[in-house]
Enzyme design. Structure first.
Site, PDB file in Angstrom:
ATOM      1  N   LYS A  75      17.235  50.829  24.500  1.00  0.00           N
ATOM      2  CA  LYS A  75      17.584  52.249  24.530  1.00  0.00           C
ATOM      3  C   LYS A  75      17.167  52.896  23.211  1.00  0.00           C
ATOM      4  CE  LYS A  75      21.554  55.291  25.524  1.00  0.00           C
ATOM      5  NZ  LYS A  75      23.001  55.315  25.863  1.00  0.00           N
ATOM      6  N   SER A  97      24.366  57.834  29.831  1.00  0.00           N
ATOM      7  CA  SER A  97      23.148  58.256  29.156  1.00  0.00           C
ATOM      8  C   SER A  97      22.062  57.183  29.098  1.00  0.00           C
ATOM      9  CB  SER A  97      23.476  58.700  27.729  1.00  0.00           C
ATOM     10  OG  SER A  97      23.997  57.607  26.964  1.00  0.00           O
ATOM     11  N   SER A 155      28.311  55.023  29.524  1.00  0.00           N
ATOM     12  CA  SER A 155      26.859  55.190  29.547  1.00  0.00           C
ATOM     13  C   SER A 155      26.077  53.950  29.931  1.00  0.00           C
ATOM     14  CB  SER A 155      26.367  55.695  28.184  1.00  0.00           C
ATOM     15  OG  SER A 155      26.737  57.036  28.000  1.00  0.00           O
TER      16      SER A 155
END
EC number: 6.3.5.7
Length: 543
Positions: free
Chosen positions: A121, A196, A220
């Site tokens: 990420k 996210s 997330s």
């Protein structure tokens, strides 16, 4: 180090306490299935084990494996847009070097993650690779160091394939909040992958990489895992170092991981977990070899969960939760009962209070953490006549709408005259949430709920309705407030798209009891014989 599995039973300490007021769970439904793909359904298998065995046997080379994943990524990336940056040349060089070391007989060449392609990420720092946080304010930023979790993956032999897309600084639930692109869901490219960490979840779902890292501040990792039909793990706060993770809400942020199987997810956790002198909040508790505690399908007893007590949270199956999600979760609970566990409904009256408390606390911490992006220490700098204008214009041009909104909300909650009414009360609610989970987990080994109140929804459906988007975090934020571990495992489907949309079962446990969650999740996953969680994007012959 915990003891090994004995007689292939689940190792969960069960405390016999006086029976509180509660209802026995009953459900006639079974786990919902759907014609997910043309592939034959069956238990999830470990990609990490397969790669390791093929390298050790000489059946395949790391270069071949890397080429296969890069080829698949190039075919699917124009549709999915999971990655902000793909380090294809670096990945190929690392694979060739691994092959050279194996061929020369270097004994330490085949580490636990040798040849495993990992997506990271883009709010985790990676040396000499773009690390943007999904924000224009860090466009072009290349750190000189790896985040601790990334460094440990590399040391175990993993190959970082690239940086995955996310909502800006982790603030969002759809990955539409990225400053660079919108990621789509591999099950239906008109829908969001969640957020996210949507890029990390979509990349694993589409087999663009083997596993991936994400971060979880309020769900997330878990919500996109549910939306994309993969396994997602949020560890206990402090289990994994946060060094190198771009701070959003420091008392809530956790580095998590995704895999296509519980085994792969457990393997990643064992590698990245552990104390780190660079993070004072990281725990010094011993890290088990989580994957070695998982039992293969052919060794499972007929009732492998005998003696395990599971509480299904009543408040997560009521108003506002899609009927198909409720049916899938009740079907999953019935399946757990068939495996020998006792499943009962349990009420957590403070559950609904967690969402507003979370958004006050997270936004307050974000307003402080993001003050470093001022155009001087970090971020792009604009021309200005004075210092105040420089700060203001740099942040106005660099931050997106959602980030600005949360900074304003947090600044308001911390301001004189409002601190007691908002921030202090939110902290009191947090204490209440922690205690309610502690009480429930003294009666039950594991708590379960949906990972999200719905399956994946259409791109653009909620982007202009922030309250509706925030409400989607109701299932996950309490776990962050309490600092607990949680695992999401695919459990069924609801109608939608061409082949149905996946639903995830969230399992929650006591602090540092990730091993319990992984063992139950593994048994649950391995006994779902009638389901396949390979998206239609990867039709037979294209894998």
């Amino acid at each position: 180090m915990p003891p090994p599995l004995q007689a292939h039973r689940l190792l969960i300490s069960h405390r016999r306490l006086p029976t509180p007021a509660r209802r026995r769970f009953t459900a006639a439904s079974s786990v919902q299935s759907a014609p997910a793909t043309t592939l034959a359904p069956g238990p999830a298998t470990s990609s990490i084990l397969s790669i390791r065995e093929s390298l050790l046997s000489g059946e395949r080379t790391a270069a071949d494996i890397t080429s296969e994943y890069l080829s698949r990524l190039r075919r699917t990336e124009p549709t999915l847009r999971s990655f902000i940056h793909v380090a294809d040349a670096a990945a190929e060089r690392e694979a060739e070097e691994l092959d050279r070391r194996i061929a020369s007989g270097e004994k330490d060449a085949v580490g636990p993650l040798a040849g495993v392609l990992v997506g990271v990420k883009d709010n985790l720092c990676t040396a000499n690779m773009p690390s943007t946080g999904g924000s224009r304010i860090l466009d072009g930023y290349r750190p000189a160091y790896d985040a601790t979790a990334v460094r440990r993956l590399r040391e175990a032999g993993a190959i970082v394939l690239g940086k995955t897309n996310l909502d800006e600084f982790g603030m969002g639930s759809t990955t539409e909040g990225s400053a660079f692109q919108v990621t789509t869901n591999p099950w239906d490219d008109s829908r969001v992958p969640g957020g996210s960490s949507g890029g990390s979840a979509a990349a694993v779902s589409a087999r663009q990489c083997v596993v991936s890292l994400g971060s979880d501040t309020g769900g997330s990792v878990r919500q996109p895992a549910s939306f994309c039909g993969v396994v997602g793990l949020k560890p206990t706060y402090g289990r994994v170092s946060r060094f190198g993770l771009m701070a959003y809400a420091s008392s809530l942020d956790v580095v998590g991981c995704f895999g296509s199987s519980v085994f792969d997810t457990a393997t990643i956790l064992s590698v990245v977990a552990g104390h780190d002198k660079m993070d004072a909040t990281s725990s010094s508790q011993v890290v088990p070899e989580y994957a070695s505690e998982l039992v293969s399908l052919d060794l499972l007893e007929s009732k492998p969960l005998n003696g395990v007590r599971i509480g299904i949270i009543q408040e997560t199956l009521g108003e506002g939760v899609a009927s198909g999600v409720v049916s899938s979760i009740k079907g999953a609970a019935s399946h757990l009962e068939q495996l020998g566990s006792v499943v009962e409904e349990v009420s957590l009256p403070s559950f609904s209070l967690g969402l507003p408390a979370y958004y006050i606390l997270a936004s307050s911490e974000a307003s402080s953490n993001l003050s470093r992006y001022d155009g001087i220490r970090y971020g792009g700098q604009v021309s200005a006549d004075d210092l105040n204008e420089l700060y203001g214009e740099s942040r106005a041009n660099g931050f997106g709408h959602e980030v600005k909104m949360r900074i304003l909300m947090g600044t308001y909650a911390l301001s004189a005259g409002y601190y007691d009414a908002y921030y202090k009360r939110a902290q009191q609610v947090r204490t209440l949430v922690k205690q309610s989970f502690k009480d429930a987990l003294e009666r039950y080994d594991i708590l379960i709920s949906p990972a999200a109140p719905s399956a994946a929804y259409k791109i653009g459906e909620k982007i202009n309705d922030p309250l509706a988007m925030y409400a989607g975090d109701i299932m996950t934020v309490n776990v962050n407030l309490a600092g607990l571990p949680a695992l999401v495992v695919p459990c069924g489907f609801v109608e939608g798209g061409a082949a149905g949309l996946p639903v995830g079962l969230q399992m929650m446990g006591s602090p540092f009891c990730e091993g319990n969650l992984l063992r139950v999740g593994h048994i649950f996953e391995q006994t779902l014989q009638n389901l396949s969680f390979v998206p239609p994007l990867l039709a037979e012959g294209q894998l």
